[in-house]
Design a protein around this motif. Structure first.
Motif, PDB file in Angstrom:
ATOM      1  N   ILE A   1     -13.324 -12.746   7.605  1.00 37.67           N
ATOM      2  CA  ILE A   1     -12.641 -13.211   6.268  1.00 37.67           C
ATOM      3  C   ILE A   1     -12.001 -12.124   5.846  1.00 37.67           C
ATOM      4  O   ILE A   1     -12.475 -10.939   6.099  1.00 37.67           O
ATOM      5  CB  ILE A   1     -13.928 -13.622   5.263  1.00 37.67           C
ATOM      6  N   VAL A   2     -10.880 -12.535   5.526  1.00 33.37           N
ATOM      7  CA  VAL A   2      -9.855 -11.233   4.834  1.00 33.37           C
ATOM      8  C   VAL A   2     -10.236 -11.284   3.339  1.00 33.37           C
ATOM      9  O   VAL A   2     -10.106 -12.221   2.749  1.00 33.37           O
ATOM     10  CB  VAL A   2      -8.539 -11.433   5.137  1.00 33.37           C
ATOM     11  N   LEU A   3     -10.627  -9.968   2.904  1.00 30.94           N
ATOM     12  CA  LEU A   3     -10.929  -9.969   1.511  1.00 30.94           C
ATOM     13  C   LEU A   3      -9.714  -9.355   0.671  1.00 30.94           C
ATOM     14  O   LEU A   3      -9.179  -8.277   1.132  1.00 30.94           O
ATOM     15  CB  LEU A   3     -12.156  -9.222   1.353  1.00 30.94           C
ATOM     16  N   VAL A   4      -9.292  -9.677  -0.515  1.00 28.75           N
ATOM     17  CA  VAL A   4      -8.662  -9.204  -1.406  1.00 28.75           C
ATOM     18  C   VAL A   4      -9.395  -8.707  -2.591  1.00 28.75           C
ATOM     19  O   VAL A   4     -10.094  -9.615  -3.185  1.00 28.75           O
ATOM     20  CB  VAL A   4      -7.529 -10.063  -1.938  1.00 28.75           C
ATOM     21  N   GLY A   5      -9.254  -7.298  -2.919  1.00 34.50           N
ATOM     22  CA  GLY A   5     -10.517  -6.711  -3.656  1.00 34.50           C
ATOM     23  C   GLY A   5     -10.529  -7.518  -5.158  1.00 34.50           C
ATOM     24  O   GLY A   5     -11.520  -7.621  -5.672  1.00 34.50           O
TER      25      GLY A   5
ATOM     26  N   LEU B   1      -3.866  -3.734  -0.782  1.00 35.91           N
ATOM     27  CA  LEU B   1      -2.591  -4.419  -1.314  1.00 35.91           C
ATOM     28  C   LEU B   1      -1.439  -3.421  -1.809  1.00 35.91           C
ATOM     29  O   LEU B   1      -2.047  -2.116  -2.448  1.00 35.91           O
ATOM     30  CB  LEU B   1      -2.574  -5.373  -2.260  1.00 35.91           C
ATOM     31  N   HIS B   2      -0.330  -3.496  -1.861  1.00 31.86           N
ATOM     32  CA  HIS B   2       0.715  -2.686  -2.504  1.00 31.86           C
ATOM     33  C   HIS B   2       0.504  -2.402  -3.939  1.00 31.86           C
ATOM     34  O   HIS B   2      -0.179  -3.238  -4.566  1.00 31.86           O
ATOM     35  CB  HIS B   2       2.087  -3.467  -2.241  1.00 31.86           C
TER      36      HIS B   2
ATOM     37  N   THR C   1      -4.360   1.543  -1.107  1.00 37.04           N
ATOM     38  CA  THR C   1      -4.112   2.498  -0.060  1.00 37.04           C
ATOM     39  C   THR C   1      -5.047   2.327   0.893  1.00 37.04           C
ATOM     40  O   THR C   1      -6.317   1.826   0.864  1.00 37.04           O
ATOM     41  CB  THR C   1      -4.081   4.012  -0.432  1.00 37.04           C
ATOM     42  N   LEU C   2      -4.838   2.809   2.283  1.00 38.93           N
ATOM     43  CA  LEU C   2      -5.610   2.383   3.352  1.00 38.93           C
ATOM     44  C   LEU C   2      -6.880   3.451   3.285  1.00 38.93           C
ATOM     45  O   LEU C   2      -8.035   3.179   3.705  1.00 38.93           O
ATOM     46  CB  LEU C   2      -4.969   2.728   4.824  1.00 38.93           C
TER      47      LEU C   2
ATOM     48  N   GLY D   1     -15.082  -3.961   7.502  1.00 37.09           N
ATOM     49  CA  GLY D   1     -14.083  -3.297   8.078  1.00 37.09           C
ATOM     50  C   GLY D   1     -12.709  -3.637   6.923  1.00 37.09           C
ATOM     51  O   GLY D   1     -12.851  -3.688   6.072  1.00 37.09           O
ATOM     52  N   VAL D   2     -11.484  -3.359   7.802  1.00 37.54           N
ATOM     53  CA  VAL D   2     -10.151  -3.227   7.127  1.00 37.54           C
ATOM     54  C   VAL D   2      -9.300  -4.293   7.783  1.00 37.54           C
ATOM     55  O   VAL D   2      -9.210  -4.117   9.295  1.00 37.54           O
ATOM     56  CB  VAL D   2      -9.907  -1.748   6.991  1.00 37.54           C
ATOM     57  N   ALA D   3      -8.261  -4.790   7.094  1.00 42.01           N
ATOM     58  CA  ALA D   3      -7.183  -5.435   7.460  1.00 42.01           C
ATOM     59  C   ALA D   3      -5.821  -4.775   7.331  1.00 42.01           C
ATOM     60  O   ALA D   3      -5.844  -4.257   6.072  1.00 42.01           O
ATOM     61  CB  ALA D   3      -7.088  -6.754   6.934  1.00 42.01           C
ATOM     62  N   VAL D   4      -5.191  -4.315   7.946  1.00 39.65           N
ATOM     63  CA  VAL D   4      -4.055  -3.372   7.807  1.00 39.65           C
ATOM     64  C   VAL D   4      -2.801  -4.248   7.990  1.00 39.65           C
ATOM     65  O   VAL D   4      -2.515  -4.846   8.815  1.00 39.65           O
ATOM     66  CB  VAL D   4      -3.674  -2.285   8.931  1.00 39.65           C
ATOM     67  N   ASP D   5      -2.063  -4.439   6.708  1.00 42.23           N
ATOM     68  CA  ASP D   5      -0.665  -5.202   6.435  1.00 42.23           C
ATOM     69  C   ASP D   5       0.252  -4.285   6.307  1.00 42.23           C
ATOM     70  O   ASP D   5       0.192  -3.607   5.377  1.00 42.23           O
ATOM     71  CB  ASP D   5      -1.175  -6.208   5.380  1.00 42.23           C
ATOM     72  N   VAL D   6       1.376  -4.536   7.281  1.00 42.23           N
ATOM     73  CA  VAL D   6       2.406  -3.374   7.195  1.00 42.23           C
ATOM     74  C   VAL D   6       3.199  -3.601   5.854  1.00 42.23           C
ATOM     75  O   VAL D   6       3.701  -2.629   5.283  1.00 42.23           O
ATOM     76  CB  VAL D   6       3.287  -3.646   8.334  1.00 42.23           C
ATOM     77  N   TYR D   7       3.070  -4.680   5.307  1.00 45.52           N
ATOM     78  CA  TYR D   7       3.979  -5.050   4.080  1.00 45.52           C
ATOM     79  C   TYR D   7       3.253  -4.283   2.906  1.00 45.52           C
ATOM     80  O   TYR D   7       4.183  -3.767   2.064  1.00 45.52           O
ATOM     81  CB  TYR D   7       3.828  -6.556   3.420  1.00 45.52           C
ATOM     82  N   HIS D   8       2.062  -4.000   2.859  1.00 44.30           N
ATOM     83  CA  HIS D   8       1.524  -3.322   1.845  1.00 44.30           C
ATOM     84  C   HIS D   8       1.309  -1.912   2.148  1.00 44.30           C
ATOM     85  O   HIS D   8       1.132  -0.949   1.150  1.00 44.30           O
ATOM     86  CB  HIS D   8      -0.154  -3.921   1.517  1.00 44.30           C
ATOM     87  N   LEU D   9       1.422  -1.335   3.113  1.00 40.10           N
ATOM     88  CA  LEU D   9       1.006   0.026   3.503  1.00 40.10           C
ATOM     89  C   LEU D   9       2.134   0.780   4.063  1.00 40.10           C
ATOM     90  O   LEU D   9       2.042   1.969   4.222  1.00 40.10           O
ATOM     91  CB  LEU D   9      -0.116  -0.063   4.509  1.00 40.10           C
TER      92      LEU D   9
END
Length: 276
Positions: free
Chosen positions: A104-108, A146-147, A159-160, A175-183
């Protein structure tokens, strides 16, 4: 070094939000024709459906179910709101287990006017409240930073490094999902991707592009190659950190949602090989 060009679609995954005009049934029919091997399912596409049957439908169509999107949103000004978020996330975990989604992807989450430090504390507490439930269900939780432009109401994890710091508090369930748009903008991104890999926390990798100028803070993501993100460089860092999972195309775009979605899939194929 930048990653070598991709030569096939064996790692190509689409988020259902990328083709927002389509139902899950339409995505299930059209994605395989474009060589899409993985699918990340947004919860809205499951509304009114038998979740377990939907998972079987996707697997029968040949998909690897990559993730369920999205849970989280733990921050709230009142305790009742935070408890409500915990209960909603447990429902999300049940859905993921029924669907057969391993992540599951989590947005804080964040609260306008609440100190970011407090929101970050609430995010860690919320994850701690659901992590045992997720572990028992065999579902992992991928916290997605998220950005910073979303730090007011969407997420105080921006930030990562912040995401890594939270994930490091937990076992392999988190764990972590890395999204290039945000990072993509972060000058510590290479270092933190390497750290994420060493921690064994790199669970997901999302791609799109940052258009310049951007005309909408939420729904103007670009197709890979339409913007300024150094996609191959970042993929090189992710793969150097040991990631070999699906490359997930996640595009929010009012502009692209208005186009013919079959033609859009063809453009995704091209952009995936040429720019990702």
């Amino acid at each position: 070094m930048p990653a070598t060009p991709l030569t096939d679609f064996s790692r190509l995954c689409l988020h259902t939000i990328t083709t927002k005009p389509w139902s899950l049934d339409q995505a299930c029919k059209e994605y395989p024709r474009a060589g899409v091997k993985g699918i990340s399912v947004w919860r809205d596409t499951l509304a009114g459906r038998d979740v377990k049957a939907s998972g079987k439908q996707l697997r029968d169509a040949g998909f690897g179910i990559v993730s369920l999107v999205r849970g989280g949103f733990f921050a709230a000004s009142a305790a009742a709101g935070r408890q409500k978020a915990v209960e909603e996330n447990k429902k999300c975990i049940d859905e993921a287990a029924a669907l057969g989604a391993p992540i599951i992807v989590l947005v804080g989450g964040a609260v306008a006017g609440q100190p970011l430090a407090e929101s970050r504390k609430q995010i860690s507490e919320g994850i701690a409240a659901i992590a045992p439930y997720a572990k028992a269900a065999g579902v992992k939780l991928a916290l997605e930073p998220l950005h910073p432009m979303y730090a007011d109401t969407r997420s105080a994890i921006n930030t990562l490094k912040q995401a890594n710091d939270v994930a490091a508090q937990f076992d392999a369930t988190v764990g972590v999902a890395v999204d290039v748009y945000h990072l993509w903008w972060d000058d510590q991104l290479e270092t933190e991707i390497a750290r994420c890999g060493k921690l064994g926390k790199l669970l997901a990798y999302h791609v799109c592009d940052w258009r310049s100028p951007t005309v909408d803070m939420l729904n103007d993501r670009g197709l890979m190659g339409e913007g300024v993100i150094p996609l191959r460089q970042i993929r090189g860092w992710v793969e150097a950190a040991g990631f070999r999972g699906f490359i997930e195309v996640e595009i929010f775009s009012n502009r692209l949602w208005q186009t013919d979605q079959v033609e859009f899939l063809r453009k995704i194929q091209d952009a995936y090989l040429r720019h990702t």
